[in-house]
Each structure stands twice: as C-alpha cells, then as structure tokens.
Design an enzyme around this catalytic site. Sequence first.
Site, PDB file in Angstrom:
ATOM      1  N   THR A 140       5.819  -0.994   1.322  1.00 36.70           N
ATOM      2  CA  THR A 140       5.116   0.266   1.525  1.00 36.70           C
ATOM      3  C   THR A 140       6.087   1.429   1.415  1.00 36.70           C
ATOM      4  OG1 THR A 140       3.866   1.599   3.114  1.00 36.70           O
ATOM      5  CG2 THR A 140       5.436   0.048   4.015  1.00 36.70           C
TER       6      THR A 140
ATOM      7  N   THR B  23       0.834  -1.205   0.000  1.00 34.30           N
ATOM      8  CA  THR B  23       0.000   0.000   0.000  1.00 34.30           C
ATOM      9  C   THR B  23       0.867   1.252   0.000  1.00 34.30           C
ATOM     10  OG1 THR B  23      -0.110   0.109   2.411  1.00 34.30           O
ATOM     11  CG2 THR B  23      -1.811  -1.175   1.300  1.00 34.30           C
ATOM     12  N   GLY B  24       0.187   2.415  -0.053  1.00 38.99           N
ATOM     13  CA  GLY B  24       0.870   3.691  -0.050  1.00 38.99           C
ATOM     14  C   GLY B  24       1.102   4.278   1.321  1.00 38.99           C
ATOM     15  N   ASP B  25       0.777   3.545   2.378  1.00 35.46           N
ATOM     16  CA  ASP B  25       1.043   4.025   3.737  1.00 35.46           C
ATOM     17  C   ASP B  25       1.281   2.805   4.625  1.00 35.46           C
ATOM     18  OD1 ASP B  25       1.318   5.718   5.969  1.00 35.46           O
ATOM     19  OD2 ASP B  25      -0.252   7.059   5.264  1.00 35.46           O
ATOM     20  N   ASP B  26       1.228   2.985   5.944  1.00 40.35           N
ATOM     21  CA  ASP B  26       1.607   1.909   6.862  1.00 40.35           C
ATOM     22  C   ASP B  26       0.858   0.616   6.556  1.00 40.35           C
ATOM     23  OD1 ASP B  26       3.245   3.719   8.281  1.00 40.35           O
ATOM     24  OD2 ASP B  26       1.545   4.350   9.510  1.00 40.35           O
TER      25      ASP B  26
END
Length: 469
Positions: free
Chosen positions: A283, A249-252
């Site tokens: 990530t 994903t694009g975050d945690d």
Amino acid sequence: MRRSFTLVDVLLLLALFIDAPWAIRGNSHCQWGNPAVIRPHSVAITEFGAVGDGVTLNTKAFQNAIFYLNSFADKGGAKLFVPAGQWLTGSFDLISHLTLWLDKDAIILGSTNSDDWPVIDSLPSYGRGRELPGRRHKSLIYGRNLTDVIITGDNGTIDGQGSIWWNWFRNETLDYTRPHLVELMNTTGVVISNLTFLNSPFWTIHPVYCSQVIVQNVTILAPLDSPNTDGIDPDSSDDVCIEDCYISTGDDIIAIKSGWDEYGTSYARPSKNITIRGLVGQTTSAGIAIGSEMSGGVSEVHAENLTFYNSTTGIRIKTAPGRGGYVRNIYISNMSLTDVKTAIRFTGQYGDHPDESYDPKALPLIERITIDDVTGQNVKYAGLLEGLEGDTFLDICLSNINLSVTSKSPWNCSYIQGYSEAVSPEICEPLRETIIPDHYSGCYYPSHHLQSSSNETEVLDCLGKFMVA
C-alpha cells in the site's frame, strides 16, 4: 512412594489441559460463522430477468430476487446464486439469513452512473459524510439491522469500477461522499469469504456498528494511486476476525476506526476484540492503521503473521487533539517488512475535523501498545513515534525487533514513554528501559483464559494433588 514435581512438569500438565476441548482461547471468536452453511431455499439471479452481458443494468433483478427471498428468512434462510457472467448493477440491499454466492466466473460490476448509487444519511458517529458535509452515497452491496449474512463463493469477483469516482474526487466535482463497495451496519453474524474485490470507489469492506464479523480468504485490489481505497475498515465494531487475506490498495490495508471527534465520542461505540492474522499486502499508506477516527475508542486488537512490502508504513496509530477516545491494549507480533519506508509510526497530529464544534482539549488516551517479533529489509526509518505535548503516549513496548535500516537517524521519538527489549537498531531514549524484569506488567500481552466451569475446578484440584504428591 512420593514423587516431587518440577515447574516443567506442572507447565506440561497445564499445556495438556489448555488443549482440552473446554479451554477457550483468546481468538475463539474467529470460529463464528460457516460460509458453507446450507440454506433450504435457493434461487439464481437469472430467474429474475438478470442478464450477465456487462451492459444490461440488473439492479431491479437483484432487488426483486432479495425481496422474494425475504419470505424465507424465518424458514432457515435463503441463498442467491450469481452464475458466471458480468452482472452490472447499482446498489442493492441484503436481508437477514441470506447467502449471496458468486460462481468462480461471476463478476458483479458496479454501475458507472452515480444515480445508481442512492444518497443516504451520514453515519451518526461521523456527523457528516467523511469527505464532504452532508449525506453520502450508499455502498454497492449494503445492509443494516441484519442477522446472519454471508457473502461468499468460489472466488467470484465484485468490481466497483471505481476509476470514475476517483476522477470525480480528484477533480473536486463530487456532490456527496463516495460509496464503499460493501457496507453492513448494525449487523450481527457476518461472513465475507472466498471472493475478490476490485476497484472500490472508496473504502472496500466497511462493517460499522457490527458484531461477530469474519472476513476470511479474500483478495482486495485497487491501483496504488487510487485515493482512499482502504481494504477492510472495522468501524465501531466488536468481535471481528480478519484472516488469510491479500490486499493491495491505494490506502490503509486495514484501518480500525470508531467515529470522528465529538460525534464519535457521543455515539460511544468502540471497536474491540479484533483479531488479524495471515495478512499479506502492499500500500501507499499503512499495513494496519488505527484511526485517525477513533473517538469511540479502540481496544483489544491482536494481530499476527503479517507481511507487508513496497509500502509506506507497517503499523500506524493516527490521532489528533479533538479526537478524545482511546487506543489501548494492542498486541502486534510476527511482522515481516520489505521495502517499507517506516516500520512503526505514531502520529499525534493527524487528520481534519468534521466541523468547528469539536473540543480541542479532548485529548486521546494512547496506552499499552506492544509490538513484538518484527523483521525488516530495506526499511528507511525504524520508528517515527510522535505523541502529543501534555498527552504522552504511555506503556509503548517494543521487543525482538531487527530491522535493516537505511537512515542514519532510525528512530525519532517525542512525548512517548515505554520499554524495550532486543531492538536493533538501538531504540530512542524514551523507550530504553528494559521490559524484563521490572516492566513486564506494564506491557500488554493477550492472555488465554480457561473457561470458568466445574472442569476448571477439577483441574486446579488435580494440580494441587500433583504438587503435594
């Protein structure tokens, strides 16, 4: 004839008893829930006029089906079957004692019309929408004040079609905080398993104020440049198990939270008893993060068998003055890192505040954090560990860490106190005192307790007889 028993004999005997059926392990809460539970009543979404062509809006069909199934909630519960097809829908609410089951070729598609995602109140532990003051959009799949909810299937897909939301965010044209893909509030007994989640508008799976939650064998995907598309965010929730998941994903990948500044402190519901294992992912942020919204407290987090690659950070704790709360009793072990910028990062000055009413003197308590058994290849920094002046992070214990580091300054530590054992490259000065023999008790290690019962007394009596035999 009297026999003398060695310590090894006693430990072997204890091992036999620990494997007995009445022994309770620290991760016993991971056994809650059964995604294969048989519901006595079942309907297909097509029975309510749904059309799986990817174009027809099926929100009413989902709402009507679940309204009908609610009459069976006290009769063993019900199952809503979603067959093969592309089922476009806006937000819909779940009910107690429900199984939402997706066929392997079923795709639930989130509408790209924001009007199909209603606006609801902000969370009391946040005081406002996370991104903007005021209210927020409801998640695609939503539920509150429920018991016994299962979202599962034969690896079907739930696709939030989030790109339009990401563009609104980047262009600063949002009126309210973006919606999650799945959010359950004040719910006990949750199983989410055997599904693929794609392109969430915001955080993907968000159990908040929940207990007894299992997220198992799921895949979560969003572009690495998608904003704030966290994978799984347990928030002011307890007895949570996350296992055998792949997340990119694009975050945690995982972010454990418990409320934001004075609102989280006032709501006072911690996140605790969280087990994470068998996690693989990549990530632009952290593999496992705690915070930065942690004002209600976070404790008893046990994570093991972790593999992160092509990522910014392996493990991160994020907090700030004004947060208050605590992060303590954290144990992370058996982590493998490849092409990760920073293996371990603690940040004492992170994040914004909901409003100007927070108390800048409300300092977080960060203590008893143990990270053990870490290997890494092509890691730039081993650790950037930054506590707060006047608020030192305490009892940080690092052991059995072997990292191939490219930076000439692998560790940067400030306002940190703790211990270490077998760390390469050489640890920073504040952590050079050895764990064994003097400081083992200062470090946090999860324990396995025998269940208190008459059987336990029998075992102790038996051991006593062996010791004197």
